[in-house]
Design a protein around this motif. Structure first.
Motif, PDB file in Angstrom:
ATOM      1  N   SER A 215       0.821  -1.203   0.000  1.00 15.62           N
ATOM      2  CA  SER A 215       0.000   0.000   0.000  1.00 15.62           C
ATOM      3  C   SER A 215       0.859   1.259   0.000  1.00 15.62           C
TER       4      SER A 215
ATOM      5  N   THR B 137       2.289   1.607  -3.674  1.00 20.93           N
ATOM      6  CA  THR B 137       1.348   1.962  -4.743  1.00 20.93           C
ATOM      7  C   THR B 137       0.507   3.190  -4.427  1.00 20.93           C
TER       8      THR B 137
ATOM      9  N   ARG C  83      -2.252   2.864  -2.915  1.00 19.36           N
ATOM     10  CA  ARG C  83      -3.613   2.338  -3.080  1.00 19.36           C
ATOM     11  C   ARG C  83      -4.019   1.532  -1.857  1.00 19.36           C
ATOM     12  N   ARG C  84      -5.325   1.171  -1.800  1.00 18.82           N
ATOM     13  CA  ARG C  84      -5.817   0.468  -0.615  1.00 18.82           C
ATOM     14  C   ARG C  84      -6.528  -0.843  -0.906  1.00 18.82           C
TER      15      ARG C  84
ATOM     16  N   ALA D 169      -3.830  -2.403  -4.852  1.00 18.21           N
ATOM     17  CA  ALA D 169      -2.474  -2.289  -4.296  1.00 18.21           C
ATOM     18  C   ALA D 169      -1.724  -3.599  -4.430  1.00 18.21           C
TER      19      ALA D 169
END
Length: 380
Positions: A108, A111, A113-114, A172
């Motif tokens: 995470s 990236t 992202r989640r 992610a």
């Protein structure tokens, strides 16, 4: 004070262990075909392992990661060479759940992202995000529940591609066991793992190879994901890494960059844990235990397939599962009480075998003979 009652226990107290055998307080010998949940990789109380730990105890058992710990560098170099991932980076921790927790967190961070893709029947640990990515609602507390995890069918290439097509820029990581352990010894196909690699490459996601149970030579290769001929971005490991001494780790590809403070641990990578883990790798290499796991595992699976009552014998190396016949659903219990052999299980009717990688042909035959005897006993 009494113990918090969360484990169903066999009424057996083990007081001594050696190789593939353990003894109870009455001196009764048992064959260990389960290795304490795949933990015993080189055999109980291997003399080289004992010697390494004793030597380290005489010097220093612990100091924190605020100082240079040479044993960590030794372990990293040895692990890199034997695993074939010499250009990877090593972060040391204490357990498989912690390894997966840090792997997901790192993905995470990397990236930004989640969203995480995990799979049906997956087991990645009991802590926070690791348990959220585990397909077992009974052990996911309300505080662990999250919409960040997408569960897909295991080995379903089309479902994987469809989610990436729809949500790829939000993903992610994909976290996947090369062989699902708690889920029932379900082997990931080469095509499935190759597709994970392709999708992660196409969308900039991180491929996390959960190797906590299926790694460290158990499958007949160092990581079971190696059968697919692809490299993951992060490999998580624990269990067999310390042969019973608590240690875990993630092996991290060079394009994932560290910064101070992003990951941390108090006990992870301490001097005593590293001594145990170094000994494990030295024994694996010197005694050819990965090749032995492949040879004895093939022999066990072939022999089990010759027993017609057993169904769906599967696995790789010394990570083996088979379905018990309806007529012998008590087989695991009988193996323990009547033949003094420890095995594992997966619900509803799977026996799991996760013995030491040093298991001999004679010990395998002892187990097979007990199974044949029980299967031949009429029910009723």
């Amino acid at each position: 004070m009494k113990l918090f009652d969360v484990y169903p226990l066999n009424n057996i107290t083990i007081t001594r262990a050696k190789g593939a055998r353990v003894w109870d307080e009455q001196g009764k010998s048992y064959l260990d075909m389960y290795g304490g949940h795949a933990v015993i990789s080189i055999g109980h109380t291997h003399p080289h392992w004992v010697e390494r730990i004793e030597e380290q105890l005489e010097m220093i058992a612990f100091y924190s990661n605020s100082v240079v710990i040479p044993q960590q560098k030794t372990l990293a170099e040895l692990l890199g060479r034997i695993s074939g991932k010499e250009n990877y980076q090593l972060f040391l921790c204490n357990s498989g759940a912690e390894a997966n927790e840090n792997a997901l967190k790192l993905a995470s961070f990397h990236t930004g992202r989640r969203k995480i893709i995990a799979f049906k029947k997956a087991f990645h640990g009991r802590t926070s995000l690791a348990v959220a990515a585990t397909d077992n609602p009974a052990i996911v507390a309300p505080v662990n529940q999250t919409d960040a995890v997408i569960f897909l069918p295991f080995n379903d290439v089309d479902a994987l591609k469809a989610v990436f097509t729809a949500q790829g820029n939000d993903i992610a990581a994909v976290i996947v066991e090369g062989i699902q352990g708690v889920g029932g010894i379900n082997v990931a196909t080469n095509d499935f793992l190759q597709t994970i690699r392709e999708c992660c490459d196409a969308y900039g996601a991180v491929y996390i190879a959960d190797s906590v149970q299926c790694g460290y030579g158990r499958s007949g290769k160092f990581y079971s994901h190696d059968f697919a001929g692809v490299n993951a971005d992060i490999y998580s490991m624990a269990k067999g890494m310390g042969n019973g001494f608590p240690i875990g780790a993630i092996s991290i590809a060079p394009h994932l960059h560290p910064k101070h403070g992003m990951l941390g641990t108090t006990f992870g990578g301490n001097q005593l844990a590293c001594a145990a883990a170094i000994a494990v790798l030295e024994v694996i290499e010197k005694e050819g235990l990965i090749a032995n796991a492949a040879t004895i595992g093939d022999y066990l699976m072939q022999s089990l397939r010759e027993i017609p009552e057993l169904k769906n014998v599967r696995g790789r190396g010394l990570m083996i599962g088979f379905d018990m016949p309806d007529s012998h659903t008590d087989l695991r219990k009988k193996l323990l009480t009547d033949h003094f052999i420890f095995t594992g299980e997966a619900k509803p009717n799977v026996i799991r075998l996760l013995p030491s990688l040093a298991l001999t042909r004679e010990e395998a035959d002892e187990f097979l003979e007990a199974v044949r005897k029980e299967i031949s006993v009429p029910v009723g």
